[in-house]
Write a protein that holds these residues in place. Structure first.
Motif, PDB file in Angstrom:
ATOM      1  N   PHE A  32       4.140   2.163 -10.955  1.00  0.00           N
ATOM      2  CA  PHE A  32       4.575   2.720  -9.837  1.00  0.00           C
ATOM      3  C   PHE A  32       5.763   3.930 -10.309  1.00  0.00           C
ATOM      4  O   PHE A  32       6.769   3.644 -11.052  1.00  0.00           O
ATOM      5  CB  PHE A  32       5.197   2.026  -8.731  1.00  0.00           C
ATOM      6  CG  PHE A  32       3.985   1.318  -7.940  1.00  0.00           C
ATOM      7  CD1 PHE A  32       3.015   1.094  -8.290  1.00  0.00           C
ATOM      8  CD2 PHE A  32       4.359   1.140  -6.485  1.00  0.00           C
ATOM      9  CE1 PHE A  32       1.936   0.671  -7.523  1.00  0.00           C
ATOM     10  CE2 PHE A  32       3.720   0.301  -5.817  1.00  0.00           C
ATOM     11  CZ  PHE A  32       2.429   0.032  -6.291  1.00  0.00           C
ATOM     12  N   TYR A  65       9.330   5.731  -9.466  1.00  0.00           N
ATOM     13  CA  TYR A  65      10.186   5.439  -8.530  1.00  0.00           C
ATOM     14  C   TYR A  65      11.396   6.726  -8.942  1.00  0.00           C
ATOM     15  O   TYR A  65      11.339   6.961 -10.059  1.00  0.00           O
ATOM     16  CB  TYR A  65      10.907   4.202  -8.334  1.00  0.00           C
ATOM     17  CG  TYR A  65      10.135   3.343  -7.863  1.00  0.00           C
ATOM     18  CD1 TYR A  65      10.306   2.793  -6.605  1.00  0.00           C
ATOM     19  CD2 TYR A  65       9.341   2.431  -8.753  1.00  0.00           C
ATOM     20  CE1 TYR A  65       9.662   1.788  -6.104  1.00  0.00           C
ATOM     21  CE2 TYR A  65       8.543   1.406  -8.010  1.00  0.00           C
ATOM     22  CZ  TYR A  65       8.741   1.192  -6.773  1.00  0.00           C
ATOM     23  OH  TYR A  65       7.856  -0.018  -6.275  1.00  0.00           O
ATOM     24  N   SER A 124      10.268   3.212   0.545  1.00  0.00           N
ATOM     25  CA  SER A 124       8.976   4.223   0.573  1.00  0.00           C
ATOM     26  C   SER A 124       9.627   5.555   0.714  1.00  0.00           C
ATOM     27  O   SER A 124       9.327   6.533   0.214  1.00  0.00           O
ATOM     28  CB  SER A 124       7.979   3.916   1.621  1.00  0.00           C
ATOM     29  OG  SER A 124       8.247   4.090   2.779  1.00  0.00           O
ATOM     30  N   ARG A 170      13.162   5.908  -2.515  1.00  0.00           N
ATOM     31  CA  ARG A 170      12.899   5.530  -3.786  1.00  0.00           C
ATOM     32  C   ARG A 170      11.692   6.034  -4.488  1.00  0.00           C
ATOM     33  O   ARG A 170      11.199   6.196  -5.654  1.00  0.00           O
ATOM     34  CB  ARG A 170      12.996   3.987  -3.871  1.00  0.00           C
ATOM     35  CG  ARG A 170      14.325   3.462  -3.570  1.00  0.00           C
ATOM     36  CD  ARG A 170      15.289   3.995  -4.596  1.00  0.00           C
ATOM     37  NE  ARG A 170      16.578   3.387  -4.450  1.00  0.00           N
ATOM     38  CZ  ARG A 170      17.910   3.816  -4.814  1.00  0.00           C
ATOM     39  NH1 ARG A 170      17.613   4.846  -5.607  1.00  0.00           N
ATOM     40  NH2 ARG A 170      18.966   3.376  -4.888  1.00  0.00           N
ATOM     41  N   TRP A 171      10.513   6.311  -3.573  1.00  0.00           N
ATOM     42  CA  TRP A 171       9.271   6.639  -4.314  1.00  0.00           C
ATOM     43  C   TRP A 171       9.414   7.839  -4.755  1.00  0.00           C
ATOM     44  O   TRP A 171      10.059   8.949  -3.860  1.00  0.00           O
ATOM     45  CB  TRP A 171       8.168   6.518  -3.250  1.00  0.00           C
ATOM     46  CG  TRP A 171       7.709   5.217  -2.843  1.00  0.00           C
ATOM     47  CD1 TRP A 171       8.436   4.058  -3.451  1.00  0.00           C
ATOM     48  CD2 TRP A 171       6.572   4.722  -1.823  1.00  0.00           C
ATOM     49  NE1 TRP A 171       7.427   3.024  -2.827  1.00  0.00           N
ATOM     50  CE2 TRP A 171       6.578   3.263  -2.013  1.00  0.00           C
ATOM     51  CE3 TRP A 171       5.766   5.552  -1.183  1.00  0.00           C
ATOM     52  CZ2 TRP A 171       5.843   2.646  -1.306  1.00  0.00           C
ATOM     53  CZ3 TRP A 171       4.919   4.751  -0.501  1.00  0.00           C
ATOM     54  CH2 TRP A 171       4.698   3.389  -0.483  1.00  0.00           C
ATOM     55  N   VAL A 211       4.036  10.875  -2.839  1.00  0.00           N
ATOM     56  CA  VAL A 211       3.240  10.290  -2.188  1.00  0.00           C
ATOM     57  C   VAL A 211       1.693  10.979  -2.240  1.00  0.00           C
ATOM     58  O   VAL A 211       1.871  12.023  -2.178  1.00  0.00           O
ATOM     59  CB  VAL A 211       3.441  10.239  -0.465  1.00  0.00           C
ATOM     60  CG1 VAL A 211       2.578   9.626   0.348  1.00  0.00           C
ATOM     61  CG2 VAL A 211       4.956   9.772  -0.352  1.00  0.00           C
ATOM     62  N   PRO A 269       1.269   4.093  -2.094  1.00  0.00           N
ATOM     63  CA  PRO A 269       2.348   4.160  -2.950  1.00  0.00           C
ATOM     64  C   PRO A 269       2.150   5.195  -4.189  1.00  0.00           C
ATOM     65  O   PRO A 269       1.055   5.664  -4.397  1.00  0.00           O
ATOM     66  CB  PRO A 269       2.318   2.641  -3.652  1.00  0.00           C
ATOM     67  CG  PRO A 269       0.927   2.272  -3.353  1.00  0.00           C
ATOM     68  CD  PRO A 269       0.409   3.181  -2.037  1.00  0.00           C
ATOM     69  N   PRO A 270       3.141   5.642  -4.844  1.00  0.00           N
ATOM     70  CA  PRO A 270       3.137   6.323  -5.959  1.00  0.00           C
ATOM     71  C   PRO A 270       2.613   5.908  -7.253  1.00  0.00           C
ATOM     72  O   PRO A 270       3.165   5.612  -8.233  1.00  0.00           O
ATOM     73  CB  PRO A 270       4.862   6.765  -6.286  1.00  0.00           C
ATOM     74  CG  PRO A 270       5.604   5.460  -5.730  1.00  0.00           C
ATOM     75  CD  PRO A 270       4.725   4.823  -4.672  1.00  0.00           C
TER      76      PRO A 270
END
Length: 738
Positions: free
Chosen positions: A133, A135, A275, A278-279, A282, A301-302
């Motif tokens: 992921f 962030y 989401s 912090r992500w 998208v 999620p990323p």
């Protein structure tokens, strides 16, 4: 023969003479039947004393006077004072005015509003996975984001930027130098897509479970219409099902196969905050906008390297090919960074922290202008097209709902809890698909991601939905009057009405409530109703970050003595080509380490030790899996998957004269039997994993040189002698032939 005499002494005479005997016999039979059937009837068991008691009881009941007992129920003294006040009011003239139109005016129904039944979530599906992921770092989030806002720099050339590893100055990356990093092929670049993570962000490997389900909006609307439509104070936009929150519970399977207790480990509000702030990005939405809900459909999620679509859609939801949402996300998707509120975020329906509030700062705007449904900050409306512009993927030329869809009432498009509009998705980042259609699907898709799971464990989930209560809505200015509600509804919402009145009194006295929803304070009143928890989901087991992909199999061959098929000289054992994969979470690596291994035999543990290049998942640049300042001399990387190859088959010549592009005879696809790191056995096939194998195989291709090139050190096609001796060297040093 003598004729029968009917006149004298014949049959007629005999009948006349003996008819009384026949009648007497018939009478005897009837008496006998009467006696028989009479003996078969049940006898009377009532005694004379019982009859006397029953008669006495009936006489007492008739003579008893009961008016004193029912007088309070049947007689209500008239309220003369109330009647006098009512009679003193002037008679309104409006109902008696001559109508300006000849059309029939339909009087509002006086039938009171009931509480409709609410339906829980249905058809849960769960899919587990592992992926890196992306962030945003704390600095990037505080500065308004990096890559999402066009500040992180675009994708760079794969393989560039690591000159200190190869001892070069950027020339011939992946070219003639055996120590240079590999490069991505055009096919791999197409599979991986554009760079998404940006530089300076944080990469975390995440085990997760994607939970999807269907919320039956159409059936819920039918129940709402039965309870509200054609009844008092019906307002279509208010009396339409609106999901405002949800809760997810999880239970873990014990080693003995039993199940633990249901737990609620998720703070949905906090997950939305992560989401949003912090992500790093998208992904493009995979589900059609009509199936998405601003609250129920959590953003995807990323995910890096892997295709997020496999975890983003319910099996009964059709696939949607969205436009590129990067233009919408850049510079406008996430808003300003808000620090996590002190003490965390409470999990309740309403506006999320930093997502805008109602006009007066009160939840729903108690007495304040504008109510509680301001256009929020949670994202711009979808890029599918503005209303009136033929917008969206289908143009929406017709305002008639297609089969499987329902028309959304005016004023409800894209409204999330607490007044979020369009893509706000209760604060979801981007979210530009939610306002692109005036229709809703009959079933809305629920989607949530559990990122707190552990590998090799099995889980089950269940979901509870929160719907705004039309009889006691969030914006109290829209609440139906008391006279329009049934007594049971009034009794249910009376405690909440008292809370509202108290809040209004405090506001009128100058005691304004703090910016409650923006500061994670609980709502003033409970404006929602909850469904029962859904049926438990199917059991899902979380995989490991390690994996082994199947490649081609060499069937081996048996050598016989010339002229004799019975005498075997030697037998070559079959071998397989596999791709070993494992996520390395160390800070100096944080990459999916992959290596192609050839000549893998039965009973072999899939592992590798030697020289290694890994692909940075955020920048698509190759790097060494050790620190930049490390001593690179004799550095070796150990890749252990924990997998063991048990058996294999395939690689035999196919029937017929079919050949590949190299004029080699076609082989049957390979299959391998694998024992994973948890002791589970899997069958993997080359056909099923050929795309993933090609995508993550970063081994350098073999370089074939002619004798002239090897002998000529100054050839323009070659280089100094020995340059290619170790090119792609070691086990798995060449890319598989496709």
């Amino acid at each position: 023969m003598k004729k029968l005499d009917l006149q004298s002494g014949g049959l007629k005479t005999k009948l006349i003479l003996h008819v009384e005997k026949l009648v007497f016999g018939l009478a005897i039979l009837l008496v006998a039947a009467f006696v028989y059937f009479g003996t078969q009837q049940k006898s009377i068991t009532t005694k004379p004393d019982d009859l006397v008691q029953a008669a006495e009881k009936a006489r007492n009941n008739i003579e008893k006077l009961t008016w004193d007992e029912v007088e309070g129920e049947r007689w209500v003294p008239p309220e003369y004072r109330t009647a006098a006040v009512r009679a003193s009011k002037p008679i309104p003239l409006a109902p008696y005015e001559t109508p300006s139109s000849l059309r029939v005016r339909h009087k509002e129904s006086i039938e009171k509003r009931a509480d409709p039944k609410i339906i829980p979530l249905e058809k849960l599906e769960v899919v587990a996975g592992f992926a890196p992921f992306a962030y945003l770092s704390s600095n990037q989030a505080a500065n308004g984001g990096g890559f999402m806002r066009g500040e992180g720099g675009g994708p760079s050339m794969p393989g560039a930027g690591y000159d200190m590893y190869s001892g070069m100055s950027g020339e011939g990356m992946g070219g003639s130098d055996a120590n240079s990093p590999p490069t991505l092929t055009p096919e791999q670049m197409a599979m991986l897509g554009s760079q998404k993570g940006g530089t300076g962000g944080d990469i975390e490997g995440k085990y997760f479970v994607a939970i999807t389900g269907l919320a039956p909006l159409k059936r819920q609307l039918d129940l709402y219409n039965a309870a509200f439509k054609d009844r008092a104070n019906y307002i279509e936009s208010r009396d339409y099902p609106k999901y405002v929150h949800f809760a997810v519970e999880r239970r873990t399977q014990n080693p003995d196969g039993s199940w633990g207790e249901w737990e609620k480990p998720f703070n949905i509000k906090q997950e939305r905050w992560i989401s949003r702030y912090r992500w790093a990005f998208v992904p493009d939405e995979i589900a059609p906008p009509e199936f998405l809900d601003p609250v129920l459909s959590f953003p995807m999620p990323p995910i890096l390297l892997f295709d997020p679509d496999r975890w983003g859609r319910h099996s009964e939801v059709p696939e949607f090919e969205p436009m590129d949402q990067m233009a919408m996300n850049e510079g406008s998707g996430m808003g300003n960074f808000d620090e996590m509120p002190m003490g965390g975020i409470e999990d309740f329906p309403g506006v999320d922290p930093g997502f805008g509030m109602g006009g007066s700062g009160m939840e729903g705007g108690y007495g304040g202008p504008g109510g509680g449904r301001m256009p929020g900050m949670g994202g711009m409306p979808g890029i599918g097209g503005m209303p009136g512009m033929g917008g969206g993927r289908n143009g929406y030329d017709s305002m008639i709902a297609r089969p499987g869809f329902i028309r959304r009432p005016t004023g409800t498009a894209g409204v999330g809890p607490g007044g979020m509009m369009g893509g706000g998705m209760e604060g979801g980042p981007g979210g530009g698909s939610f306002a692109t259609s005036p229709f809703d699907a009959e079933n809305k898709m629920f989607r949530f991601y559990d990122t707190s799971v552990s590998p090799h464990k099995s889980y089950q989930y269940r979901v509870q939905l929160f719907l705004e209560d039309p009889n006691n809505p969030q914006n109290y200015q829209e609440a139906p009057p008391v006279r329009a509600l049934e007594s049971s509804v009034l009794a249910r919402i009376e405690p909440e009405r008292q809370k509202i009145m108290k809040a209004m009194q405090q506001q009128g006295a100058g005691m304004s409530r703090p910016n409650g929803q923006a500061n994670a304070t609980a709502p003033v009143h409970e404006f929602w109703r909850t469904t029962e928890f859904s049926e438990p989901s199917p059991t899902v087991r979380v995989p490991s970050s390690a994996d082994v992909l199947a490649g081609p199999v060499d069937a081996g061959r048996t050598i016989y003595r010339q002229g004799s098929r019975r005498e075997v000289m030697r037998t070559a054992e079959p071998t397989a080509t596999v791709l070993a994969m494992r996520w390395d979470p160390r800070d100096v690596v944080k990459a999916l380490v992959t290596k192609e291994l050839k000549d893998v035999k039965r009973g072999t543990t899939v592992e590798y030790k030697g020289d290694m290049w890994v692909l940075d998942p955020s920048t698509y640049q190759f790097k060494r899996p050790w620190a930049l300042d490390a001593d690179t001399k004799d550095q070796e990387y150990t890749l252990k998957t924990g997998y063991t190859v048990l058996d294999m088959r395939g690689g035999d010549d196919t029937a017929g004269k079919y050949t590949d592009e190299n004029n080699d005879k076609l082989k049957t696809p390979g299959e391998i039997l694998i024992l994973d790191d948890a002791g589970n056995i899997h069958i993997k096939t080359e056909i099923d994993e050929v795309k993933e194998f090609t995508k993550f195989n970063f081994s350098k291709p073999e370089v074939k040189r002619t004798r002239r090139e090897r002998d000529d050190p100054y050839s323009s096609e070659g280089g100094p002698p020995g340059m290619y001796d170790d090119y792609g060297g070691g086990e798995g040093g060449s890319r598989r032939r496709r």
